[in-house]
Design a protein around this motif. Structure first.
Motif, PDB file in Angstrom:
ATOM      1  N   GLU A 235       0.822  -1.206   0.000  1.00  0.00           N
ATOM      2  CA  GLU A 235       0.000   0.000   0.000  1.00  0.00           C
ATOM      3  C   GLU A 235       0.859   1.261   0.000  1.00  0.00           C
ATOM      4  O   GLU A 235       1.859   1.337   0.706  1.00  0.00           O
ATOM      5  CB  GLU A 235      -0.926   0.015   1.226  1.00  0.00           C
ATOM      6  CG  GLU A 235      -1.913  -1.137   1.251  1.00  0.00           C
ATOM      7  CD  GLU A 235      -2.837  -1.092   2.446  1.00  0.00           C
ATOM      8  OE1 GLU A 235      -2.663  -0.185   3.288  1.00  0.00           O
ATOM      9  OE2 GLU A 235      -3.726  -1.954   2.541  1.00  0.00           O
ATOM     10  N   LEU A 236       0.429   2.230  -0.799  1.00  0.00           N
ATOM     11  CA  LEU A 236       1.031   3.554  -0.844  1.00  0.00           C
ATOM     12  C   LEU A 236      -0.049   4.562  -0.478  1.00  0.00           C
ATOM     13  O   LEU A 236      -1.211   4.214  -0.288  1.00  0.00           O
ATOM     14  CB  LEU A 236       1.577   3.845  -2.252  1.00  0.00           C
ATOM     15  CG  LEU A 236       2.514   2.806  -2.856  1.00  0.00           C
ATOM     16  CD1 LEU A 236       2.834   3.177  -4.293  1.00  0.00           C
ATOM     17  CD2 LEU A 236       3.793   2.688  -2.035  1.00  0.00           C
ATOM     18  N   TRP A 237       0.302   5.828  -0.378  1.00  0.00           N
ATOM     19  CA  TRP A 237      -0.690   6.846  -0.053  1.00  0.00           C
ATOM     20  C   TRP A 237      -1.767   6.948  -1.119  1.00  0.00           C
ATOM     21  O   TRP A 237      -2.928   7.159  -0.817  1.00  0.00           O
ATOM     22  CB  TRP A 237       0.001   8.205   0.118  1.00  0.00           C
ATOM     23  CG  TRP A 237       0.567   8.394   1.487  1.00  0.00           C
ATOM     24  CD1 TRP A 237       0.510   7.524   2.533  1.00  0.00           C
ATOM     25  CD2 TRP A 237       1.272   9.532   1.966  1.00  0.00           C
ATOM     26  NE1 TRP A 237       1.145   8.039   3.635  1.00  0.00           N
ATOM     27  CE2 TRP A 237       1.628   9.286   3.307  1.00  0.00           C
ATOM     28  CE3 TRP A 237       1.651  10.738   1.385  1.00  0.00           C
ATOM     29  CZ2 TRP A 237       2.328  10.189   4.092  1.00  0.00           C
ATOM     30  CZ3 TRP A 237       2.362  11.643   2.158  1.00  0.00           C
ATOM     31  CH2 TRP A 237       2.692  11.382   3.496  1.00  0.00           C
ATOM     32  N   SER A 238      -1.376   6.789  -2.382  1.00  0.00           N
ATOM     33  CA  SER A 238      -2.335   7.018  -3.455  1.00  0.00           C
ATOM     34  C   SER A 238      -3.099   5.772  -3.863  1.00  0.00           C
ATOM     35  O   SER A 238      -4.162   5.863  -4.480  1.00  0.00           O
ATOM     36  CB  SER A 238      -1.610   7.577  -4.694  1.00  0.00           C
ATOM     37  OG  SER A 238      -0.603   6.675  -5.115  1.00  0.00           O
ATOM     38  N   GLY A 239      -2.591   4.597  -3.514  1.00  0.00           N
ATOM     39  CA  GLY A 239      -3.277   3.385  -3.931  1.00  0.00           C
ATOM     40  C   GLY A 239      -2.584   2.133  -3.455  1.00  0.00           C
ATOM     41  O   GLY A 239      -1.601   2.178  -2.711  1.00  0.00           O
ATOM     42  N   GLY A 240      -3.107   0.989  -3.896  1.00  0.00           N
ATOM     43  CA  GLY A 240      -2.569  -0.292  -3.473  1.00  0.00           C
ATOM     44  C   GLY A 240      -2.119  -1.115  -4.661  1.00  0.00           C
ATOM     45  O   GLY A 240      -2.751  -1.105  -5.723  1.00  0.00           O
ATOM     46  N   PHE A 241      -1.035  -1.871  -4.457  1.00  0.00           N
ATOM     47  CA  PHE A 241      -0.482  -2.742  -5.487  1.00  0.00           C
ATOM     48  C   PHE A 241      -0.676  -4.188  -5.059  1.00  0.00           C
ATOM     49  O   PHE A 241      -0.545  -4.512  -3.882  1.00  0.00           O
ATOM     50  CB  PHE A 241       1.006  -2.434  -5.670  1.00  0.00           C
ATOM     51  CG  PHE A 241       1.783  -3.529  -6.370  1.00  0.00           C
ATOM     52  CD1 PHE A 241       1.717  -3.658  -7.745  1.00  0.00           C
ATOM     53  CD2 PHE A 241       2.570  -4.416  -5.645  1.00  0.00           C
ATOM     54  CE1 PHE A 241       2.425  -4.670  -8.390  1.00  0.00           C
ATOM     55  CE2 PHE A 241       3.290  -5.419  -6.286  1.00  0.00           C
ATOM     56  CZ  PHE A 241       3.212  -5.544  -7.665  1.00  0.00           C
ATOM     57  N   ARG A 242      -1.000  -5.059  -6.009  1.00  0.00           N
ATOM     58  CA  ARG A 242      -1.094  -6.480  -5.722  1.00  0.00           C
ATOM     59  C   ARG A 242      -0.618  -7.269  -6.929  1.00  0.00           C
ATOM     60  O   ARG A 242      -0.751  -6.813  -8.075  1.00  0.00           O
ATOM     61  CB  ARG A 242      -2.526  -6.899  -5.366  1.00  0.00           C
ATOM     62  CG  ARG A 242      -3.568  -6.525  -6.380  1.00  0.00           C
ATOM     63  CD  ARG A 242      -4.854  -7.292  -6.178  1.00  0.00           C
ATOM     64  NE  ARG A 242      -4.699  -8.685  -6.581  1.00  0.00           N
ATOM     65  CZ  ARG A 242      -5.607  -9.627  -6.334  1.00  0.00           C
ATOM     66  NH1 ARG A 242      -6.697  -9.332  -5.667  1.00  0.00           N
ATOM     67  NH2 ARG A 242      -5.430 -10.860  -6.753  1.00  0.00           N
ATOM     68  N   THR A 243      -0.068  -8.444  -6.692  1.00  0.00           N
ATOM     69  CA  THR A 243       0.363  -9.296  -7.794  1.00  0.00           C
ATOM     70  C   THR A 243       0.385 -10.749  -7.358  1.00  0.00           C
ATOM     71  O   THR A 243       0.644 -11.054  -6.195  1.00  0.00           O
ATOM     72  CB  THR A 243       1.763  -8.883  -8.303  1.00  0.00           C
ATOM     73  OG1 THR A 243       2.131  -9.726  -9.407  1.00  0.00           O
ATOM     74  CG2 THR A 243       2.817  -9.035  -7.212  1.00  0.00           C
ATOM     75  N   ASN A 244       0.099 -11.638  -8.309  1.00  0.00           N
ATOM     76  CA  ASN A 244       0.292 -13.061  -8.080  1.00  0.00           C
ATOM     77  C   ASN A 244       1.250 -13.649  -9.101  1.00  0.00           C
ATOM     78  O   ASN A 244       1.316 -14.859  -9.296  1.00  0.00           O
ATOM     79  CB  ASN A 244      -1.055 -13.803  -8.129  1.00  0.00           C
ATOM     80  CG  ASN A 244      -1.753 -13.660  -9.485  1.00  0.00           C
ATOM     81  OD1 ASN A 244      -1.206 -13.102 -10.435  1.00  0.00           O
ATOM     82  ND2 ASN A 244      -2.968 -14.172  -9.581  1.00  0.00           N
ATOM     83  N   GLN A 245       2.035 -12.774  -9.751  1.00  0.00           N
ATOM     84  CA  GLN A 245       3.019 -13.207 -10.730  1.00  0.00           C
ATOM     85  C   GLN A 245       4.231 -13.807 -10.025  1.00  0.00           C
ATOM     86  O   GLN A 245       4.827 -13.161  -9.152  1.00  0.00           O
ATOM     87  CB  GLN A 245       3.444 -12.035 -11.611  1.00  0.00           C
ATOM     88  CG  GLN A 245       2.305 -11.413 -12.419  1.00  0.00           C
ATOM     89  CD  GLN A 245       1.655 -12.428 -13.332  1.00  0.00           C
ATOM     90  OE1 GLN A 245       2.317 -13.067 -14.154  1.00  0.00           O
ATOM     91  NE2 GLN A 245       0.343 -12.601 -13.196  1.00  0.00           N
ATOM     92  N   PRO A 246       4.636 -15.036 -10.370  1.00  0.00           N
ATOM     93  CA  PRO A 246       5.723 -15.720  -9.658  1.00  0.00           C
ATOM     94  C   PRO A 246       7.023 -14.926  -9.596  1.00  0.00           C
ATOM     95  O   PRO A 246       7.695 -14.903  -8.554  1.00  0.00           O
ATOM     96  CB  PRO A 246       5.899 -17.017 -10.460  1.00  0.00           C
ATOM     97  CG  PRO A 246       4.555 -17.262 -11.069  1.00  0.00           C
ATOM     98  CD  PRO A 246       4.024 -15.892 -11.398  1.00  0.00           C
ATOM     99  N   GLU A 247       7.402 -14.278 -10.696  1.00  0.00           N
ATOM    100  CA  GLU A 247       8.671 -13.543 -10.685  1.00  0.00           C
ATOM    101  C   GLU A 247       8.612 -12.339  -9.748  1.00  0.00           C
ATOM    102  O   GLU A 247       9.601 -11.997  -9.095  1.00  0.00           O
ATOM    103  CB  GLU A 247       9.055 -13.104 -12.103  1.00  0.00           C
ATOM    104  CG  GLU A 247       8.092 -12.132 -12.781  1.00  0.00           C
ATOM    105  CD  GLU A 247       6.931 -12.809 -13.471  1.00  0.00           C
ATOM    106  OE1 GLU A 247       6.231 -12.129 -14.248  1.00  0.00           O
ATOM    107  OE2 GLU A 247       6.739 -14.021 -13.261  1.00  0.00           O
ATOM    108  N   GLU A 248       7.450 -11.694  -9.661  1.00  0.00           N
ATOM    109  CA  GLU A 248       7.286 -10.568  -8.738  1.00  0.00           C
ATOM    110  C   GLU A 248       7.324 -11.067  -7.295  1.00  0.00           C
ATOM    111  O   GLU A 248       7.991 -10.480  -6.430  1.00  0.00           O
ATOM    112  CB  GLU A 248       5.950  -9.859  -9.004  1.00  0.00           C
ATOM    113  CG  GLU A 248       5.859  -9.161 -10.339  1.00  0.00           C
ATOM    114  CD  GLU A 248       6.484  -7.773 -10.298  1.00  0.00           C
ATOM    115  OE1 GLU A 248       6.980  -7.381  -9.225  1.00  0.00           O
ATOM    116  OE2 GLU A 248       6.472  -7.102 -11.335  1.00  0.00           O
TER     117      GLU A 248
END
Length: 286
Positions: A235-248
């Motif tokens: 989470e950041l101030w402006s929004g949220g990031f999510r991923t289910n990509q194996p390399e990430e």
């Protein structure tokens, strides 16, 4: 938009560009074959615009790879889920945002959390949560009176830790500086730190604190949650990031391992938390 989400968007555009080139088409030829405007094609290929699902279908058919439509649409949907703007997401209310995450926490057997500026959400006491939600209300211009309902929606997550079902395990890493930031009031912070001391004694919980004077092998970064090694949220101030990509996910797992090596656990962690709590009352610096 987060760096990861922006990079995924750009990579998807490059993938579509490669399909066009493999088909031997120029941008203008693809435009004629697909009905997409040439400018739109350019923006998509440079990661400046997300293609719609209809755009992807038209693109693949024009390039002679209709078999790839389901795969590419699935990838595009995941990219769209990678980034959520808080102002848009919070329109449904803080209570709704907090409640909808509960099933994810319930089914997660191993939760790994790193935080650099705040106490991990699932470990936050009601007073700490209330102060954070009131701050969020001011930042995002939310209606008054939402904080209490949001606190009530958040707290059931903590019962997963205090109940100790035996199936769920938790690994937390916190920068010491995050425990020195006064959220709400000194009283709220002392209560919060007391709860952290209690948590360190739970057999299914590992709580590591990274001391402020540690020589860093990895710099502090944005906080993140890893759910069973299959999903990452940040989470950041402006929004949220999510991923289910194996390399990430692999990158976050490596970062967590490096940060864990910097932390102290057990008695040294408790001593550090106690020192921070005592100095909050006196106003002294560690």
């Amino acid at each position: 938009m987060s760096t990861q989400a922006a990079a995924a968007k750009k990579a998807f555009g490059i993938r579509l560009r490669d399909l066009r080139k493999d088909a031997g088409l120029t941008g203008r030829q693809l435009s004629e074959a697909s009905g997409l405007h040439n400018t739109k094609i350019s923006r998509i290929e440079h990661g400046q615009q997300n293609p719609s699902e209809e755009d992807i279908r038209a693109w693949c058919i024009a390039c002679g790879v209709a078999r790839m439509i389901p795969e590419l649409i699935a990838v595009q949907r995941e990219i769209e889920r990678m980034w959520v703007e808080w102002r848009r997401d919070l329109r449904s209310g803080q209570q709704h945002v907090q409640s909808r995450a509960m099933p994810l926490y319930e089914r997660t057997e191993l939760l790994c959390v790193y935080e650099s500026v705040i106490v991990p959400g699932i470990l936050q006491t009601p007073g700490y949560v209330r102060a954070l939600f009131e701050s969020a209300g001011r930042l995002y211009d939310l209606p008054e009176g939402e904080a209490e309902a949001a606190v009530a929606a958040r707290m059931p997550r903590q019962q997963l830790i205090t109940a100790g079902t035996g199936r769920n395990r938790y690994n937390f890493l916190v920068e010491a500086g995050a425990l020195s930031i006064i959220v709400g009031s000194v009283g709220v912070m002392r209560e919060q730190l007391d709860f952290l001391l209690t948590v360190t004694a739970l057999p299914h919980v590992s709580l590591g604190v990274i001391p402020p004077n540690r020589v860093r092998t990895l710099y502090p970064g944005e906080g993140f949650y890893i759910f069973d090694g299959k999903l990452v949220r940040s989470e950041l101030w402006s929004g949220g990031f999510r991923t289910n990509q194996p390399e990430e996910i692999d990158t976050f797992l490596r970062a967590f391992a490096m940060l864990r090596d910097l932390a102290v656990h057990g008695a040294p962690a408790r001593a550090l938390i106690e020192a921070i709590r005592d100095h909050l009352q006196t106003g002294e610096n560690l």
